[in-house]
Design a protein around this motif. Structure first.
Motif, PDB file in Angstrom:
ATOM      1  N   LEU A 170       0.853  -1.186   0.000  1.00 46.32           N
ATOM      2  CA  LEU A 170       0.000   0.000   0.000  1.00 46.32           C
ATOM      3  C   LEU A 170       0.890   1.236   0.000  1.00 46.32           C
ATOM      4  N   SER A 171       0.368   2.315  -0.543  1.00 42.18           N
ATOM      5  CA  SER A 171       1.111   3.575  -0.551  1.00 42.18           C
ATOM      6  C   SER A 171       0.655   4.442   0.621  1.00 42.18           C
ATOM      7  N   GLU A 172       1.427   5.468   0.927  1.00 46.43           N
ATOM      8  CA  GLU A 172       1.044   6.392   1.996  1.00 46.43           C
ATOM      9  C   GLU A 172      -0.276   7.078   1.669  1.00 46.43           C
ATOM     10  N   GLU A 173      -0.486   7.371   0.388  1.00 47.60           N
ATOM     11  CA  GLU A 173      -1.733   8.016  -0.027  1.00 47.60           C
ATOM     12  C   GLU A 173      -2.927   7.096   0.213  1.00 47.60           C
ATOM     13  N   GLU A 174      -2.762   5.819  -0.106  1.00 50.91           N
ATOM     14  CA  GLU A 174      -3.855   4.861   0.097  1.00 50.91           C
ATOM     15  C   GLU A 174      -4.182   4.719   1.578  1.00 50.91           C
ATOM     16  N   ILE A 175      -3.151   4.689   2.403  1.00 47.82           N
ATOM     17  CA  ILE A 175      -3.370   4.555   3.842  1.00 47.82           C
ATOM     18  C   ILE A 175      -4.023   5.811   4.407  1.00 47.82           C
ATOM     19  N   SER A 176      -3.562   6.970   3.974  1.00 52.80           N
ATOM     20  CA  SER A 176      -4.135   8.235   4.454  1.00 52.80           C
ATOM     21  C   SER A 176      -5.612   8.347   4.093  1.00 52.80           C
ATOM     22  N   LEU A 180      -8.030   7.098   9.455  1.00 54.01           N
ATOM     23  CA  LEU A 180      -8.150   6.257  10.645  1.00 54.01           C
ATOM     24  C   LEU A 180      -8.198   7.038  11.954  1.00 54.01           C
ATOM     25  N   GLY A 181      -7.822   8.303  11.917  1.00 54.23           N
ATOM     26  CA  GLY A 181      -7.865   9.092  13.149  1.00 54.23           C
ATOM     27  C   GLY A 181      -6.694   8.767  14.062  1.00 54.23           C
ATOM     28  N   ASP A 182      -6.939   8.822  15.368  1.00 53.63           N
ATOM     29  CA  ASP A 182      -5.879   8.598  16.355  1.00 53.63           C
ATOM     30  C   ASP A 182      -5.596   7.107  16.502  1.00 53.63           C
ATOM     31  N   ILE A 183      -4.471   6.670  15.973  1.00 50.34           N
ATOM     32  CA  ILE A 183      -4.099   5.251  16.079  1.00 50.34           C
ATOM     33  C   ILE A 183      -2.773   5.096  16.827  1.00 50.34           C
ATOM     34  N   MET A 184      -2.441   6.084  17.647  1.00 52.09           N
ATOM     35  CA  MET A 184      -1.219   6.008  18.448  1.00 52.09           C
ATOM     36  C   MET A 184      -1.544   5.359  19.797  1.00 52.09           C
ATOM     37  N   PRO A 185      -0.989   4.178  20.077  1.00 49.84           N
ATOM     38  CA  PRO A 185      -1.309   3.481  21.332  1.00 49.84           C
ATOM     39  C   PRO A 185      -0.886   4.281  22.564  1.00 49.84           C
ATOM     40  N   GLN A 186      -1.719   4.209  23.586  1.00 49.58           N
ATOM     41  CA  GLN A 186      -1.413   4.854  24.863  1.00 49.58           C
ATOM     42  C   GLN A 186      -0.996   3.842  25.920  1.00 49.58           C
ATOM     43  N   GLU A 187      -1.213   2.565  25.631  1.00 49.60           N
ATOM     44  CA  GLU A 187      -0.881   1.504  26.587  1.00 49.60           C
ATOM     45  C   GLU A 187       0.087   0.515  25.938  1.00 49.60           C
ATOM     46  N   SER A 188       0.967  -0.062  26.746  1.00 49.65           N
ATOM     47  CA  SER A 188       1.940  -1.029  26.246  1.00 49.65           C
ATOM     48  C   SER A 188       1.317  -2.416  26.132  1.00 49.65           C
TER      49      SER A 188
END
Length: 209
Positions: A170-176, A180-188
């Protein structure tokens, strides 16, 4: 809703084929086969021995089979319509998938692997977007099953993105475009596994009460 996904049989067969090719490489001092030459080139590009590459492919195959079995187990529990999502199995499945993606992403650089990544990524996007985000702050504060599931999905989606970009599935454009919004994990992973374990035993104790 399906909460886990399996690697297609074509990909599992491809892994076994690669292992057999590497075995031929190790037993033939002058390999002439095109697939053997491809494996030798792959090992050279990574600056590792053929025996180590063979071992990595075997581990990749073993973990992929384990993942598929865990996926079947998870979906069986869900189909049994238990009162609650088997969150610990869900977390274990997803972090095994993340482990495979992080460690063996280069092994997806073939037609079957790239197609598998595209399908899994698409399925995870559907799962992510189908969640009910109402009262998410409440779930976060309570460290609920839903919160554990969402945080786990964030980890896997991050790994899927890296692997997909790494092999140009997949390309960065396709993923963007998925927004998806906030997909940065806050928990380990450790914290999520711990929380999932607590949820499991809470459920068991309630059943026994």
């Amino acid at each position: 809703m399906v909460y886990s996904f399996t690697f297609p049989q074509e990909m599992i067969d491809n892994i076994q084929e690669r292992i057999e090719v590497l075995e031929r490489c190790l037993n033939d001092a002058n390999p002439q086969d095109e697939k053997m030459a491809e494996m030798i080139e792959f090992a050279t590009s990574r600056q590792i021995s053929l025996s180590r590459l063979e071992n990595e492919w075997r581990q990749f195959g073993q973990k992929s089979n384990k993942l598929n079995k865990l996926a079947e187990k998870l979906n069986e529990k869900i189909k049994a319509k238990q009162e609650e999502l088997p969150v610990l199995t869900f977390v274990r499945y997803n972090f095994l998938l993340k482990e495979i993606l992080d460690a063996y992403w280069e092994f997806f650089h073939n037609k079957n692997g790239e197609e598998a990544l595209k399908k899994i990524f698409g399925d995870f996007v559907k799962l992510w977007k189908n969640q009910d985000w109402t009262n998410f702050e409440f779930h976060r504060n309570q460290k609920s099953e839903f919160y554990v599931m969402v945080e786990t999905l964030k980890h896997v989606i991050q790994s899927l993105i890296k692997a997909s970009l790494g092999v140009n599935a997949l390309s960065e454009e396709e993923i963007s475009a998925f927004n998806l919004g906030d997909i940065m994990p806050q928990e380990s992973e450790t914290t999520l596994t711990f929380l999932a374990s607590i949820k499991k035993w809470d459920y068991v104790y309630r059943k026994l009460a």
